[in-house]
Design a protein around this motif. Structure first.
Motif: not given
Length: 519
Positions: A399-405
């Motif tokens: 979920f955290i990585k989603l923001h960056y991707v």
């Protein structure tokens, strides 16, 4: 192996230690003179609480209620304020010509007000060009207007809108200490741990201290922070770094005092993207807590501090700026033999979605619910605990990585490197590939204890990429008509909500003066 588990020793204080001690003491009825259980907490009088994470989830309301802490007492003693959402500023793209962009991840989820999911109907354009968060709830407007989620007459832990809190972590630990020792039967020991002794089978037998001698127990809870004194150092459970996925490994933080007691407070966490990370901004009743989380591989501490100083603005030259290093990742096991790690000793992820205190709560819930009756069943329970939290932490990473991707920022290698497929977990890649063709479904979230639900993903997906969504599938005509009516109803409801709710600061001031009305 048939030894009863009755003596629990929590090693380490702070939010993790005292929440663990208090929650277990309440659940096991330690204060009852007839209870067979005994809980002690040993903490060093020489190690200060880190106290970086100050955002929470709505789950904390039930946790506080379970502990018997009134909402008035909590707000007063912890300089706490209400948190209704996270507002992401400049995450979609870097600001152009001074124009900033933003979207909201609300706590007021669609399921609380909608009898069916509105996502497909919004994606089909039935709400016009209204942003998703504004279309499905009035909460984003409430945050923009600086309003509270409830009134002074609203009973404890209830709200007109869903909410959590911002809190002073140090004061929260003090409150939990007071409740745990004064009301719930926890024994507080102030001493430094100097050694860890083991049984022949490898279990921990006791910890030696400099001031309290040898402390024996049947179950040990490791809340010693990044050093992971019991699980990591003594039991040698390896640490799995996730620095190849989540790049932010440093932070510079500051506390900004309010100019007066009437300073308006945002009732959401502000998260503003920077060239090599992001800045959080949290308003408490007495100050703001701000910090710049960044990647040391993409910028240096001087540049990061300059960015934070620029964000805070002039007139604050006397602030103390602290620089912190973060170990991003988790232990390969969280419960090994007769030791369970909770808090930083178990794992740490960047505080983008304030998951730290929630996962402390979740660990407390599971340990209390599955508390082992004897040593024989402990390994089975530990296996279930490890499987559950290994999955939970992976879900948090995704979920955290989603923001960056999803970000459209290209102004630093930090943002470009975050889009490198080699840095994206396969589980997230699969979801994103699926969502290129169809909208998220509840069947994409099959884990019983999903930390971030379908609705949370939709807030990020629809907020970050509103013009890049797949076409919605076939829509039920009857539900489409009801969706239009509900979208319109939410827009017209704002006038009434705006007049009913007090300002965030005004409500907090009244709580300080008189408290919430008795329920």
């Amino acid at each position: 192996m048939n030894q009863s588990i009755q003596r629990i020793l929590v090693v380490g204080g702070g939010t993790a230690g005292w929440l663990s001690a208090a929650y277990l003491a309440k659940s096991l009825r330690v204060a009852d003179p007839n209870s067979p259980y005994r809980i002690s907490l040993v903490e060093s009088p020489d190690i200060p609480t880190i106290g970086v994470g100050e955002g929470t989830w709505p789950t904390l309301r039930n946790t506080l209620r379970h502990l018997g802490i009134s909402e008035t007492r909590f707000l007063r003693q912890c300089c706490a304020s209400f948190k209704q959402a996270s507002k992401f500023i400049d995450w979609q793209q870097s600001p152009k010509n001074g124009q900033h962009n933003h979207y909201y991840h609300l706590f007021d989820l669609p399921g609380m007000h909608w009898p069916f999911s509105p996502a497909g109907y919004w994606a089909a354009g039935l709400a016009g060009d209204t942003p998703y968060a504004d279309a499905i709830s009035v909460q984003a407007k409430v945050c923009e207007a600086g309003l509270a989620p409830k009134q002074i007459t609203t009973p404890d832990y209830q709200g007109l809108l869903n909410y959590a809190y911002h809190l002073d972590a140090g004061k929260f630990a003090e409150l939990l200490t007071e409740v745990a020792t004064g009301e719930l039967g926890v024994t507080h020991i102030q001493a430094n741990v100097t050694e860890v002794q083991k049984h022949n089978n490898g279990d921990i037998a006791a910890v030696g201290t400099d001031r309290a001698g040898l402390l024996e127990a049947d179950l040990f809870i490791d809340c010693t922070g990044f050093q992971s004194l019991l699980l990591g150092q003594s039991l040698e459970v390896p640490f799995k770094s996730l620095s190849d996925v989540l790049f932010t490994d440093r932070a510079v933080v500051a506390q900004v005092p309010h100019t007066n007691e009437d300073t308006e407070l945002a009732s959401c966490t502000l998260s503003t993207a920077q060239q090599a990370g992001w800045i959080w901004d949290i308003g408490l009743t007495n100050r703001r807590g701000v910090g710049h989380v960044y990647s040391s591989n993409h910028t240096d501490k001087t540049t990061a501090e300059e960015s934070l100083r620029r964000y805070i603005g002039s007139g604050h030259d006397a602030l103390n700026y602290r620089h912190l290093s973060m170990q991003v990742g988790h232990r390969e096991k969280f419960w090994h033999r007769n030791c369970v790690a909770i808090g930083l000793s178990a794992a740490f992820m960047e505080p983008l979605e304030a998951s730290a205190i929630f996962l402390i709560e979740a660990a407390c819930y599971m340990v209390a619910d599955q508390f082992p009756k004897n040593r024989q069943v402990m390994d089975t329970i530990a296996g279930q605990f490890n499987d559950s939290f290994r999955t939970r932490w992976q879900k948090v990473v995704d979920f955290i990585k989603l923001h960056y991707v999803l970000s459209g920022r290209t102004d630093n290698a930090f943002w470009l490197d975050n889009k490198d497929p080699s840095s994206i977990p396969d589980s997230l890649k699969q979801k994103l590939e699926l969502w290129r063709h169809q909208l998220p479904s509840r069947y994409d979230f099959s884990f019983a204890f999903e930390p971030f639900t379908q609705e949370s993903y939709e807030f990020i997906l629809f907020g970050m990429t509103p013009g890049k969504l797949p076409e919605a599938g076939p829509l039920d005509p009857d539900l489409a008509s009801r969706a239009r009516e509900q979208f319109e109803r939410i827009q017209t409801a704002w006038t009434q909500v705006n007049s009913d709710l007090p300002s965030h600061r005004a409500l907090l001031n009244r709580v300080q003066q008189q408290g919430f009305y008795p329920s």
